[in-house]
Design a protein around this motif. Sequence first.
Motif, PDB file in Angstrom:
ATOM      1  N   GLN A  41       0.826  -1.216   0.000  1.00  0.00           N
ATOM      2  CA  GLN A  41       0.000   0.000   0.000  1.00  0.00           C
ATOM      3  C   GLN A  41       0.856   1.261   0.000  1.00  0.00           C
ATOM      4  N   THR A  42       1.924   1.244   0.781  1.00  0.00           N
ATOM      5  CA  THR A  42       2.763   2.445   0.885  1.00  0.00           C
ATOM      6  C   THR A  42       4.041   2.329   0.068  1.00  0.00           C
ATOM      7  N   ASN A  43       4.331   1.145  -0.469  1.00  0.00           N
ATOM      8  CA  ASN A  43       5.561   0.863  -1.217  1.00  0.00           C
ATOM      9  C   ASN A  43       6.803   1.132  -0.362  1.00  0.00           C
ATOM     10  N   GLU A  44       6.638   1.007   0.947  1.00  0.00           N
ATOM     11  CA  GLU A  44       7.704   1.269   1.906  1.00  0.00           C
ATOM     12  C   GLU A  44       8.311  -0.063   2.365  1.00  0.00           C
ATOM     13  N   VAL A  45       9.646  -0.098   2.463  1.00  0.00           N
ATOM     14  CA  VAL A  45      10.318  -1.292   2.965  1.00  0.00           C
ATOM     15  C   VAL A  45      10.212  -1.278   4.485  1.00  0.00           C
ATOM     16  N   LYS A  46       9.715  -2.379   5.040  1.00  0.00           N
ATOM     17  CA  LYS A  46       9.559  -2.488   6.492  1.00  0.00           C
ATOM     18  C   LYS A  46      10.385  -3.661   6.988  1.00  0.00           C
ATOM     19  N   GLU A  47      10.681  -3.648   8.279  1.00  0.00           N
ATOM     20  CA  GLU A  47      11.458  -4.717   8.910  1.00  0.00           C
ATOM     21  C   GLU A  47      10.697  -5.280  10.089  1.00  0.00           C
ATOM     22  N   MET A  48      10.877  -6.586  10.297  1.00  0.00           N
ATOM     23  CA  MET A  48      10.303  -7.245  11.459  1.00  0.00           C
ATOM     24  C   MET A  48      11.428  -8.073  12.094  1.00  0.00           C
ATOM     25  N   THR A  49      11.769  -7.753  13.332  1.00  0.00           N
ATOM     26  CA  THR A  49      12.864  -8.431  14.016  1.00  0.00           C
ATOM     27  C   THR A  49      12.316  -9.388  15.061  1.00  0.00           C
ATOM     28  N   GLU A  50      12.856 -10.605  15.065  1.00  0.00           N
ATOM     29  CA  GLU A  50      12.536 -11.624  16.073  1.00  0.00           C
ATOM     30  C   GLU A  50      13.779 -11.849  16.918  1.00  0.00           C
ATOM     31  N   TRP A  51      13.589 -12.034  18.212  1.00  0.00           N
ATOM     32  CA  TRP A  51      14.706 -12.339  19.122  1.00  0.00           C
ATOM     33  C   TRP A  51      14.602 -13.788  19.560  1.00  0.00           C
ATOM     34  N   HIS A  52      15.727 -14.504  19.496  1.00  0.00           N
ATOM     35  CA  HIS A  52      15.785 -15.916  19.835  1.00  0.00           C
ATOM     36  C   HIS A  52      16.800 -16.126  20.952  1.00  0.00           C
ATOM     37  N   THR A  53      16.446 -16.968  21.902  1.00  0.00           N
ATOM     38  CA  THR A  53      17.386 -17.355  22.949  1.00  0.00           C
ATOM     39  C   THR A  53      18.032 -18.667  22.531  1.00  0.00           C
ATOM     40  N   ILE A  54      19.364 -18.673  22.459  1.00  0.00           N
ATOM     41  CA  ILE A  54      20.118 -19.845  22.021  1.00  0.00           C
ATOM     42  C   ILE A  54      20.938 -20.345  23.212  1.00  0.00           C
ATOM     43  N   THR A  55      20.859 -21.647  23.481  1.00  0.00           N
ATOM     44  CA  THR A  55      21.669 -22.263  24.530  1.00  0.00           C
ATOM     45  C   THR A  55      22.691 -23.188  23.879  1.00  0.00           C
ATOM     46  N   LEU A  56      23.944 -23.049  24.286  1.00  0.00           N
ATOM     47  CA  LEU A  56      25.040 -23.849  23.729  1.00  0.00           C
ATOM     48  C   LEU A  56      25.772 -24.525  24.872  1.00  0.00           C
ATOM     49  N   TRP A  57      26.266 -25.734  24.632  1.00  0.00           N
ATOM     50  CA  TRP A  57      26.935 -26.523  25.658  1.00  0.00           C
ATOM     51  C   TRP A  57      28.337 -26.908  25.219  1.00  0.00           C
ATOM     52  N   ARG A  58      29.179 -27.182  26.181  1.00  0.00           N
ATOM     53  CA  ARG A  58      30.516 -27.764  26.023  1.00  0.00           C
ATOM     54  C   ARG A  58      31.369 -27.046  24.974  1.00  0.00           C
ATOM     55  N   GLY A  59      31.745 -27.728  23.890  1.00  0.00           N
ATOM     56  CA  GLY A  59      32.631 -27.145  22.886  1.00  0.00           C
ATOM     57  C   GLY A  59      32.074 -25.892  22.244  1.00  0.00           C
ATOM     58  N   LEU A  60      30.771 -25.900  21.965  1.00  0.00           N
ATOM     59  CA  LEU A  60      30.160 -24.705  21.396  1.00  0.00           C
ATOM     60  C   LEU A  60      30.229 -23.542  22.377  1.00  0.00           C
ATOM     61  N   ALA A  61      30.026 -23.827  23.654  1.00  0.00           N
ATOM     62  CA  ALA A  61      30.114 -22.777  24.670  1.00  0.00           C
ATOM     63  C   ALA A  61      31.539 -22.236  24.764  1.00  0.00           C
ATOM     64  N   ASN A  62      32.542 -23.095  24.591  1.00  0.00           N
ATOM     65  CA  ASN A  62      33.942 -22.634  24.591  1.00  0.00           C
ATOM     66  C   ASN A  62      34.198 -21.666  23.447  1.00  0.00           C
ATOM     67  N   VAL A  63      33.682 -21.982  22.250  1.00  0.00           N
ATOM     68  CA  VAL A  63      33.863 -21.098  21.098  1.00  0.00           C
ATOM     69  C   VAL A  63      33.151 -19.768  21.340  1.00  0.00           C
ATOM     70  N   VAL A  64      31.940 -19.829  21.869  1.00  0.00           N
ATOM     71  CA  VAL A  64      31.201 -18.602  22.176  1.00  0.00           C
ATOM     72  C   VAL A  64      32.002 -17.749  23.155  1.00  0.00           C
ATOM     73  N   ASP A  65      32.543 -18.384  24.183  1.00  0.00           N
ATOM     74  CA  ASP A  65      33.307 -17.667  25.194  1.00  0.00           C
ATOM     75  C   ASP A  65      34.518 -16.963  24.583  1.00  0.00           C
ATOM     76  N   SER A  66      35.156 -17.587  23.608  1.00  0.00           N
ATOM     77  CA  SER A  66      36.386 -17.039  23.018  1.00  0.00           C
ATOM     78  C   SER A  66      36.144 -16.037  21.893  1.00  0.00           C
TER      79      SER A  66
END
Length: 150
Positions: A41-66
């Motif tokens: 209707q307005t020919n306007e670009v709009k955005e919709m943002t979603e927030w996700h909670t991600i839980t990581l364990w062990r090796g993945l958590a080490n990479v996140v930490d670093s």
Amino acid sequence: MINKVILVGNVGMDPEVRTLESGVKTARIRLATTERYTDRQTNEVKEMTEWHTITLWRGLANVVDSYVKKGSQLYIEGRLRTREWVDKDNIKRYATEILADEMKLLGRRADGQGVAPAASVAASAPVQQPEAAPVSAPAVPQEDPDDLPF
């Protein structure tokens, strides 16, 4: 049954990393994904943002930490989990989060110091891939998504 989530987004705040009494490391991040669409209707670009909670364990958590901090761009593969608990006021609460099985660091580092190291980390040893299954055409939606009211 299949429970699989694939996300590409940006980390919204520095990760929360903890080491449990058993010595196992866990990390929690908030990942923003943004969809862009044009309002017909307005020919306007709009955005919709979603927030996700991600839980990581062990090796993945080490990479996140670093390597991960606010602004990092990540590729996440995982599965949905809903937790349930009773709060201090005896009200039943629910939280849906993604348990990450794989993570890839994408794009530039948030501090602007160049490209992040190429990294792809899986939560466990590689899984034997099943034989190729026949591929079917994707289902065609009944309605044009551009006609939706949002």
